[in-house]
Design a protein around this motif. Structure first.
Motif, PDB file in Angstrom:
ATOM      1  N   ALA A 133       0.797  -0.975  -0.106  1.00 25.17           N
ATOM      2  CA  ALA A 133      -0.216  -0.203   0.169  1.00 25.17           C
ATOM      3  C   ALA A 133       0.955   1.167   0.203  1.00 25.17           C
ATOM      4  O   ALA A 133       1.910   1.435   0.562  1.00 25.17           O
ATOM      5  N   ARG A 134       0.238   2.454  -0.549  1.00 20.25           N
ATOM      6  CA  ARG A 134       1.356   3.627  -0.820  1.00 20.25           C
ATOM      7  C   ARG A 134       1.763   4.035   0.419  1.00 20.25           C
ATOM      8  O   ARG A 134       2.420   4.174   0.481  1.00 20.25           O
ATOM      9  N   THR A 135       0.779   4.312   1.588  1.00 15.41           N
ATOM     10  CA  THR A 135       1.123   5.188   2.862  1.00 15.41           C
ATOM     11  C   THR A 135       2.015   4.148   3.479  1.00 15.41           C
ATOM     12  O   THR A 135       2.934   4.475   4.278  1.00 15.41           O
ATOM     13  N   ASP A 136       2.322   3.018   3.921  1.00 14.13           N
ATOM     14  CA  ASP A 136       2.803   2.350   4.204  1.00 14.13           C
ATOM     15  C   ASP A 136       3.685   1.813   3.852  1.00 14.13           C
ATOM     16  O   ASP A 136       4.360   1.761   4.459  1.00 14.13           O
TER      17      ASP A 136
ATOM     18  N   ASP B 191      -0.823   2.614  -5.093  1.00 12.71           N
ATOM     19  CA  ASP B 191      -2.483   2.596  -4.525  1.00 12.71           C
ATOM     20  C   ASP B 191      -2.346   2.322  -3.212  1.00 12.71           C
ATOM     21  O   ASP B 191      -2.760   1.522  -2.233  1.00 12.71           O
ATOM     22  N   ASP B 192      -3.043   3.222  -2.100  1.00 16.49           N
ATOM     23  CA  ASP B 192      -4.245   2.600  -0.652  1.00 16.49           C
ATOM     24  C   ASP B 192      -5.556   2.044  -1.351  1.00 16.49           C
ATOM     25  O   ASP B 192      -6.281   2.176  -2.019  1.00 16.49           O
TER      26      ASP B 192
ATOM     27  N   GLU C 276      -7.951   1.309   0.851  1.00 21.05           N
ATOM     28  CA  GLU C 276      -8.446   2.512   1.788  1.00 21.05           C
ATOM     29  C   GLU C 276      -7.846   3.656   2.376  1.00 21.05           C
ATOM     30  O   GLU C 276      -6.903   3.047   2.237  1.00 21.05           O
TER      31      GLU C 276
ATOM     32  N   PRO D  48      -6.262   5.947   4.274  1.00 21.16           N
ATOM     33  CA  PRO D  48      -5.686   5.430   5.409  1.00 21.16           C
ATOM     34  C   PRO D  48      -6.177   6.402   7.083  1.00 21.16           C
ATOM     35  O   PRO D  48      -6.750   7.477   6.766  1.00 21.16           O
TER      36      PRO D  48
ATOM     37  N   ARG E  45       1.158  11.312   6.326  1.00 28.05           N
ATOM     38  CA  ARG E  45      -0.409  11.570   5.547  1.00 28.05           C
ATOM     39  C   ARG E  45      -0.113  12.864   5.052  1.00 28.05           C
ATOM     40  O   ARG E  45       0.357  13.879   4.768  1.00 28.05           O
TER      41      ARG E  45
END
Length: 231
Positions: free
Chosen positions: A34-37, A129-130, A132, A134, A190
């Motif tokens: 996942a992108r944010t991770d 991509d995420d 969901e 975050p 974020r």
């Protein structure tokens, strides 16, 4: 990576020998992170390397880290999978694992002296991509706020998040660094709300201004490092 056409003014740091901090993110076709991770894992990877005993004093990586920090603080993220990843893992470095992401960070190398097994890896293709959105960031924990007005590939954003984490690290006392390290370097990445971004950049917190080598114009504000100890 070549210099961006946005570059117009020479920088005194360019006269020093140039080094780069390589980061490699594992992106398997069947299970990309996942992108944010990936962004958060890259930021932690930079901190883990900075806190490693090999990067300090007479450590085996200390000279390279000093040379890197004396010039431009460049970071480049490349991607690997399968055998590429296994070859990267065989080189000296540290692998940091998130919820879905694996990022390996290596000691700085000369800009034109990458190890062959890293130089052959691709920079492009890190568009993640995420699945969901975050969750909201914990206000009591460090947060690396991304500029909502900039579009960056995941690889570029990973490098910027790592830079933000590094600027926060430099601002902390030895005791504060040890506490963050001992807690496992908790942090969140974020994108700031557009209305909040101007206040974040004016708050006196560590602020990343990009040198403009790739993707965005030089001087662009990319990340604000909001660490509780610096508020």
């Amino acid at each position: 990576m070549s210099d961006s056409p946005f570059r117009t003014e020479p920088d005194p740091r360019d006269r020093a020998p140039q080094f780069v901090l390589p980061l490699v993110v594992r992106i398997e076709r069947a299970a990309p992170p996942a992108r944010t991770d990936a962004l958060e894992t890259a930021a932690r990877a930079v901190l883990v390397l900075l806190a490693d005993e090999r990067s300090a004093g007479d450590g085996v990586w200390a000279g390279a880290v000093r040379d890197w920090q004396d010039a431009r603080i460049r970071k480049v993220v490349r991607r690997a999978r399968g055998a590429e990843w296994r070859r990267a893992e065989a080189l000296p470095g540290i692998t940091v694992t998130g919820k879905t992401a694996e990022v390996r960070v290596f000691p700085p190398v000369p800009l034109d002296g990458w190890p062959r097994d890293l130089a052959r890896l691709q920079v492009s293709g890190t568009d993640l991509d995420d699945p969901e959105p975050p969750p909201a960031a914990d206000p009591s924990a460090p947060v690396l706020w991304l500029n909502p007005e900039l579009e960056m590939s995941a690889g570029k954003a990973m490098a910027q998040a790592g830079h933000g984490a590094q600027l926060a690290w430099w601002e902390l006392s030895g005791e504060e660094r040890a506490a963050w390290r001992d807690a496992g370097f908790p942090l969140a990445v974020r994108t700031a709300e557009p209305a909040r971004w101007p206040g974040l950049t004016a708050a006196g917190l560590p602020l990343v201004r990009d040198a403009g080598f790739t993707e965005i114009a030089p001087g662009s504000c990319t990340v604000v490092a909001d660490h509780p100890a610096l508020r």
